[in-house]
Design an enzyme around this catalytic site. Structure first.
Site, PDB file in Angstrom:
ATOM      1  N   HIS A 194     -37.396  36.203 -92.706  1.00 38.72           N
ATOM      2  CA  HIS A 194     -36.127  36.155 -91.952  1.00 38.72           C
ATOM      3  C   HIS A 194     -36.370  36.584 -90.498  1.00 38.72           C
ATOM      4  CE1 HIS A 194     -34.329  37.016 -96.081  1.00 38.72           C
ATOM      5  NE2 HIS A 194     -33.731  35.893 -95.718  1.00 38.72           N
ATOM      6  N   GLN A 228     -23.096  29.370-104.658  1.00 36.25           N
ATOM      7  CA  GLN A 228     -24.359  28.638-104.775  1.00 36.25           C
ATOM      8  C   GLN A 228     -25.225  29.131-105.938  1.00 36.25           C
ATOM      9  OE1 GLN A 228     -25.658  29.956-100.683  1.00 36.25           O
ATOM     10  NE2 GLN A 228     -27.675  29.913-101.626  1.00 36.25           N
ATOM     11  N   LYS A 264     -39.430  27.143 -96.861  1.00 39.64           N
ATOM     12  CA  LYS A 264     -39.610  27.483 -98.286  1.00 39.64           C
ATOM     13  C   LYS A 264     -38.538  26.753 -99.103  1.00 39.64           C
ATOM     14  CE  LYS A 264     -38.411  31.355-100.335  1.00 39.64           C
ATOM     15  NZ  LYS A 264     -37.599  30.863-101.476  1.00 39.64           N
TER      16      LYS A 264
HETATM   17  O1  PAF Z   1     -31.199  30.225 -97.763  1.00 35.76           O
HETATM   18  C1  PAF Z   1     -30.285  31.082 -97.937  1.00 35.76           C
HETATM   19  O2  PAF Z   1     -30.486  32.286 -97.855  1.00 35.76           O
HETATM   20  C2  PAF Z   1     -28.885  30.591 -98.293  1.00 35.76           C
HETATM   21  O3  PAF Z   1     -28.948  29.448 -99.064  1.00 35.76           O
HETATM   22  C3  PAF Z   1     -28.002  30.371 -97.047  1.00 35.76           C
HETATM   23  C4  PAF Z   1     -28.558  29.280 -96.158  1.00 35.76           C
HETATM   24  C5  PAF Z   1     -27.883  31.661 -96.264  1.00 35.76           C
HETATM   25  C6  PAF Z   1     -26.596  29.950 -97.482  1.00 35.76           C
HETATM   26  O4  PAF Z   1     -25.981  30.925 -98.249  1.00 35.76           O
END
Ligand code: PAF
Length: 282
Positions: A37, A61, A151
Site C-alpha cells: 500500500h 465484496q 496483485k
Molecule cells: O483492493 C482492495 O483493497 C479493495 O478491493 C478496494 C479496491 C479498496 C475496494 O474495496
C-alpha cells in the site's frame, strides 16, 4: 494529519482543492496497511499535488462472512503509519452508512465478461461489491488518478472498465506487485498466516516463476497439470485454481496464439486464508 469520517466533510475539502486546481491521487484500501500500500501511496505522492487514501472494509465484496469477520482491522496503526510517511496525506475512514446510506447492497454490473472469470467465478458478487464501493468513493473523492496493485490484476482490469462505464474522468494506474524477500506477494491477509503457512506460502511465487520460465516451450495444458501436481497432497497449501489467461479479456486458454499477451493466475488456501498471485508470461 486530517482524518475524515463523514462524506460531507471530505467533499467540502475536495471542493476546496478543486478551486485551487490541485491534482488528487487516490489510493483506496481496506486498511491493515503494508509496504505494498505504501508503495502505491508514494507513487501517488510523486505524481499528484494531494493524496487521499480511504480505509474501509467493504462488506459487499465479501462472499464469505467468515472472511469479512476475520479481515484485519487496524485503523489506529494504519493512521500512525500514514502519518509517519507524510502528515499531508488525507485519510477517509467512513462507516458503511456513510458509503452506502441505509441499504448496504451492491449494484449489478456488466463488465463485459471480465467479472465472470477466475475471482468472479470463485467469489460470486465480489466484483459487484468492488464496483459499487469504488463508484461511491470516486464520486466523493473525485480523484485525478487512482492507484491499484497488480496483485489483484483482475480487479485492476475491472476498475479500468468501471470508469469507462460510469464515464468518470479518472486515470487508473496499475502498480507492480510488491513482494517479501521470500517472493510472497504482500497482502493484508498475510497477517493471518501462522508460522508454518508463512514458511510454505512462498512456494506460490516459485511455481509462477517456473511457469513463466517454461511458457515458451510447454503448452498451457501441460503447465496447468504440472501446477496441480505440485499442490496434490500438499500439507499446508490447497490449490483453488490455476489459469493461464489472455490479458485482454482474462479468458483462460488451452492453446497459445501469436501476438497475444498472457498472464498466469493462481488462488491458494493456506488453512482459512485465501491467497492470490499472478505473473506476466510474455
Ligand atoms: O483492493 C482492495 O483493497 C479493495 O478491493 C478496494 C479496491 C479498496 C475496494 O474495496
Amino acid at each position: 494529519m486530517q482524518v475524515y469520517k463523514k462524506r460531507l466533510d471530505i467533499r467540502a475539502h475536495v471542493a476546496d482543492l478543486y478551486k485551487q486546481n490541485k491534482t488528487i491521487g487516490f489510493v483506496p484500501t481496506m486498511g491493515a496497511l503494508h509496504e505494498g500500500h505504501l508503495a502505491l501511496i508514494k507513487k501517488a505522492m510523486d505524481e499528484n499535488q494531494v493524496v487521499i487514501t480511504s480505509i474501509f472494509v467493504n462488506p459487499t465484496q465479501f462472499n464469505n462472512p467468515e472472511d469479512l469477520l476475520n479481515y484485519p482491522r487496524t485503523l489506529a496503526t494504519d493512521i500512525a503509519l500514514l502519518s509517519s510517511l507524510s502528515p499531508e496525506i488525507i485519510v477517509f475512514a467512513p462507516s458503511a452508512q456513510e458509503v452506502y446510506g441505509e441499504q448496504v447492497k451492491s449494484t449489478n454490473y456488466d463488465f463485459g465478461g471480465l467479472e465472470d472469470e477466475m475471482e468472479g467465478r470463485h467469489r460470486p458478487g465480489h466484483f459487484d461489491g468492488v464496483g459499487t464501493v469504488l463508484t461511491s468513493l470516486f464520486t466523493i473523492v473525485k480523484p485525478t488518478r487512482a492507484y491499484f496493485g497488480e496483485k489483484d490484476f483482475q480487479q485492476l482490469q475491472i476498475v479500468k472498465k468501471l470508469v469507462e462505464i460510469e464515464k468518470l474522468p479518472i486515470d487508473i494506474i496499475g502498480c507492480s506487485i510488491y513482494r517479501e524477500k521470500s517472493g510472497l506477494a504482500l497482502s493484508s491477509r498475510n497477517k493471518r498466516l501462522n508460522k508454518k503457512q508463512l514458511d510454505e506460502a512462498p512456494m506460490i511465487y516459485k511455481i509462477l516463476k517456473q511457469v513463466k520460465n517454461d511458457f515458451g516451450t510447454k503448452s498451457a495444458i501441460i503447465l496447468s497439470e504440472w501446477v496441480s501436481e505440485q499442490f496434490a497432497n500438499h500439507e499446508t497449501l490447497v490449490l483453488e485454481y490455476f489459469e493461464i489467461a489472455k490479458v485482454s479479456d482474462l479468458k483462460s486458454i488451452m492453446k497459445k496464439q501469436k501476438n497475444t499477451k498472457y498472464r498466469a493466475f493462481i488462488a491458494v488456501f493456506a488453512g482459512e486464508v485465501r491467497l492470490i498471485d499472478n505473473i506476466a508470461l510474455n
